[in-house]
Design a protein around this motif. Sequence first.
Motif, PDB file in Angstrom:
ATOM      1  N   MET A   1       0.825  -1.193   0.000  1.00  0.00           N
ATOM      2  CA  MET A   1       0.000   0.000   0.000  1.00  0.00           C
ATOM      3  C   MET A   1       0.867   1.255   0.000  1.00  0.00           C
ATOM      4  O   MET A   1       0.607   2.194  -0.710  1.00  0.00           O
ATOM      5  N   PHE A   2       1.928   1.270   0.787  1.00  0.00           N
ATOM      6  CA  PHE A   2       2.820   2.425   0.843  1.00  0.00           C
ATOM      7  C   PHE A   2       3.520   2.628  -0.496  1.00  0.00           C
ATOM      8  O   PHE A   2       3.755   3.747  -0.907  1.00  0.00           O
ATOM      9  N   ARG A   3       3.831   1.518  -1.200  1.00  0.00           N
ATOM     10  CA  ARG A   3       4.469   1.600  -2.512  1.00  0.00           C
ATOM     11  C   ARG A   3       3.580   2.316  -3.506  1.00  0.00           C
ATOM     12  O   ARG A   3       4.058   3.124  -4.289  1.00  0.00           O
ATOM     13  N   ASN A   4       2.299   2.009  -3.525  1.00  0.00           N
ATOM     14  CA  ASN A   4       1.373   2.671  -4.442  1.00  0.00           C
ATOM     15  C   ASN A   4       1.299   4.167  -4.140  1.00  0.00           C
ATOM     16  O   ASN A   4       1.217   4.988  -5.050  1.00  0.00           O
ATOM     17  N   TYR A   5       1.314   4.514  -2.874  1.00  0.00           N
ATOM     18  CA  TYR A   5       1.283   5.927  -2.481  1.00  0.00           C
ATOM     19  C   TYR A   5       2.525   6.638  -2.987  1.00  0.00           C
ATOM     20  O   TYR A   5       2.457   7.734  -3.541  1.00  0.00           O
ATOM     21  N   LYS A   6       3.680   5.988  -2.791  1.00  0.00           N
ATOM     22  CA  LYS A   6       4.947   6.565  -3.231  1.00  0.00           C
ATOM     23  C   LYS A   6       4.973   6.729  -4.747  1.00  0.00           C
ATOM     24  O   LYS A   6       5.393   7.764  -5.264  1.00  0.00           O
ATOM     25  N   LYS A   7       4.505   5.721  -5.455  1.00  0.00           N
ATOM     26  CA  LYS A   7       4.472   5.760  -6.920  1.00  0.00           C
ATOM     27  C   LYS A   7       3.540   6.872  -7.403  1.00  0.00           C
ATOM     28  O   LYS A   7       3.879   7.631  -8.305  1.00  0.00           O
ATOM     29  N   THR A   8       2.381   7.004  -6.784  1.00  0.00           N
ATOM     30  CA  THR A   8       1.423   8.057  -7.136  1.00  0.00           C
ATOM     31  C   THR A   8       2.016   9.426  -6.875  1.00  0.00           C
ATOM     32  O   THR A   8       1.867  10.350  -7.677  1.00  0.00           O
ATOM     33  N   LEU A   9       2.698   9.571  -5.775  1.00  0.00           N
ATOM     34  CA  LEU A   9       3.320  10.852  -5.427  1.00  0.00           C
ATOM     35  C   LEU A   9       4.399  11.224  -6.442  1.00  0.00           C
ATOM     36  O   LEU A   9       4.470  12.373  -6.885  1.00  0.00           O
ATOM     37  N   VAL A  10       5.205  10.266  -6.855  1.00  0.00           N
ATOM     38  CA  VAL A  10       6.253  10.516  -7.849  1.00  0.00           C
ATOM     39  C   VAL A  10       5.622  10.927  -9.179  1.00  0.00           C
ATOM     40  O   VAL A  10       6.083  11.873  -9.830  1.00  0.00           O
ATOM     41  N   ILE A  11       4.568  10.252  -9.585  1.00  0.00           N
ATOM     42  CA  ILE A  11       3.877  10.592 -10.837  1.00  0.00           C
ATOM     43  C   ILE A  11       3.284  11.996 -10.751  1.00  0.00           C
ATOM     44  O   ILE A  11       3.406  12.790 -11.682  1.00  0.00           O
ATOM     45  N   LEU A  12       2.667  12.318  -9.631  1.00  0.00           N
ATOM     46  CA  LEU A  12       2.076  13.641  -9.442  1.00  0.00           C
ATOM     47  C   LEU A  12       3.140  14.734  -9.499  1.00  0.00           C
ATOM     48  O   LEU A  12       2.958  15.760 -10.156  1.00  0.00           O
ATOM     49  N   ILE A  13       4.264  14.515  -8.855  1.00  0.00           N
ATOM     50  CA  ILE A  13       5.358  15.488  -8.887  1.00  0.00           C
ATOM     51  C   ILE A  13       5.888  15.639 -10.312  1.00  0.00           C
ATOM     52  O   ILE A  13       6.151  16.756 -10.770  1.00  0.00           O
ATOM     53  N   ALA A  14       6.016  14.536 -11.035  1.00  0.00           N
ATOM     54  CA  ALA A  14       6.492  14.592 -12.419  1.00  0.00           C
ATOM     55  C   ALA A  14       5.528  15.399 -13.296  1.00  0.00           C
ATOM     56  O   ALA A  14       5.958  16.216 -14.120  1.00  0.00           O
ATOM     57  N   ILE A  15       4.244  15.204 -13.106  1.00  0.00           N
ATOM     58  CA  ILE A  15       3.242  15.958 -13.869  1.00  0.00           C
ATOM     59  C   ILE A  15       3.350  17.448 -13.561  1.00  0.00           C
ATOM     60  O   ILE A  15       3.321  18.288 -14.461  1.00  0.00           O
ATOM     61  N   ILE A  16       3.503  17.786 -12.297  1.00  0.00           N
ATOM     62  CA  ILE A  16       3.631  19.197 -11.899  1.00  0.00           C
ATOM     63  C   ILE A  16       4.876  19.818 -12.520  1.00  0.00           C
ATOM     64  O   ILE A  16       4.830  20.937 -13.034  1.00  0.00           O
ATOM     65  N   VAL A  17       5.984  19.085 -12.523  1.00  0.00           N
ATOM     66  CA  VAL A  17       7.230  19.592 -13.110  1.00  0.00           C
ATOM     67  C   VAL A  17       7.046  19.819 -14.615  1.00  0.00           C
ATOM     68  O   VAL A  17       7.459  20.853 -15.146  1.00  0.00           O
ATOM     69  N   VAL A  18       6.435  18.881 -15.303  1.00  0.00           N
ATOM     70  CA  VAL A  18       6.227  19.009 -16.747  1.00  0.00           C
ATOM     71  C   VAL A  18       5.314  20.200 -17.056  1.00  0.00           C
ATOM     72  O   VAL A  18       5.611  21.013 -17.943  1.00  0.00           O
ATOM     73  N   LEU A  19       4.220  20.336 -16.323  1.00  0.00           N
ATOM     74  CA  LEU A  19       3.296  21.447 -16.565  1.00  0.00           C
ATOM     75  C   LEU A  19       3.949  22.790 -16.264  1.00  0.00           C
ATOM     76  O   LEU A  19       3.801  23.748 -17.025  1.00  0.00           O
ATOM     77  N   THR A  20       4.681  22.877 -15.180  1.00  0.00           N
ATOM     78  CA  THR A  20       5.363  24.125 -14.829  1.00  0.00           C
ATOM     79  C   THR A  20       6.401  24.476 -15.883  1.00  0.00           C
ATOM     80  O   THR A  20       6.489  25.622 -16.323  1.00  0.00           O
ATOM     81  N   SER A  21       7.186  23.506 -16.307  1.00  0.00           N
ATOM     82  CA  SER A  21       8.207  23.742 -17.336  1.00  0.00           C
ATOM     83  C   SER A  21       7.560  24.193 -18.642  1.00  0.00           C
ATOM     84  O   SER A  21       8.050  25.121 -19.293  1.00  0.00           O
ATOM     85  N   SER A  22       6.475  23.550 -19.019  1.00  0.00           N
ATOM     86  CA  SER A  22       5.778  23.925 -20.251  1.00  0.00           C
ATOM     87  C   SER A  22       5.281  25.357 -20.174  1.00  0.00           C
ATOM     88  O   SER A  22       5.419  26.130 -21.122  1.00  0.00           O
ATOM     89  N   TYR A  23       4.693  25.718 -19.056  1.00  0.00           N
ATOM     90  CA  TYR A  23       4.181  27.081 -18.892  1.00  0.00           C
ATOM     91  C   TYR A  23       5.314  28.093 -18.983  1.00  0.00           C
ATOM     92  O   TYR A  23       5.198  29.118 -19.655  1.00  0.00           O
ATOM     93  N   LEU A  24       6.441  27.805 -18.321  1.00  0.00           N
ATOM     94  CA  LEU A  24       7.574  28.731 -18.355  1.00  0.00           C
ATOM     95  C   LEU A  24       8.137  28.867 -19.763  1.00  0.00           C
ATOM     96  O   LEU A  24       8.478  29.965 -20.198  1.00  0.00           O
ATOM     97  N   LEU A  25       8.223  27.762 -20.500  1.00  0.00           N
ATOM     98  CA  LEU A  25       8.725  27.831 -21.866  1.00  0.00           C
ATOM     99  C   LEU A  25       7.779  28.595 -22.776  1.00  0.00           C
ATOM    100  O   LEU A  25       8.199  29.392 -23.603  1.00  0.00           O
ATOM    101  N   ILE A  26       6.493  28.343 -22.632  1.00  0.00           N
ATOM    102  CA  ILE A  26       5.500  29.025 -23.474  1.00  0.00           C
ATOM    103  C   ILE A  26       5.473  30.519 -23.180  1.00  0.00           C
ATOM    104  O   ILE A  26       5.236  31.332 -24.053  1.00  0.00           O
ATOM    105  N   ASN A  27       5.740  30.899 -21.935  1.00  0.00           N
ATOM    106  CA  ASN A  27       5.672  32.306 -21.549  1.00  0.00           C
ATOM    107  C   ASN A  27       6.953  33.067 -21.895  1.00  0.00           C
ATOM    108  O   ASN A  27       7.014  34.267 -21.738  1.00  0.00           O
TER     109      ASN A  27
END
Length: 139
Positions: free
Chosen positions: A1-27
């Motif tokens: 159960m803790f592994r799934n939480y960790k995996k979800t958290l890593v995916i969420l952080i990766a999505i946030i990094v990609v979206l933030t980077s995209s916004y900064l590049l577009i701007n």
Amino acid sequence: MFRNYKKTLVILIAIIVVLTSSYLLINRATDKRKIEAISRVRSAMGYSNYPDKPGKVKGTISGGGPVPGLIIPGELETKVKLKFDGAYQVTFIEYWNSKDFKYKSSKDGTKSHFTIFQVKGDNAKYIEEGGDFPPESVK
């Protein structure tokens, strides 16, 4: 159960990094395109006293009232940013001291008023304005 939480958290952080980077590049639009958007609004809407590129300058704010009208010392700022839809948002902001112009019950200190336009292709259109009562609105 803790592994799934960790995996979800890593995916969420990766999505946030990609979206933030995209916004900064577009701007990070080229200066040339930002200046073109500012130029389009300045010529179409009559904001020729504002900087022709992003930045702030000292200047005067020409207000209303009896001829010759109010002349208020202040600062004029131009901002521009690229939106996700490819339009540019151009904002003009004027700043003045309340000792030079104060409207009725407004508080003392630095006052400001902004006007926002959208530029897409060859079209510039008014979006909104706000802030303190501006000297230009005096009848």
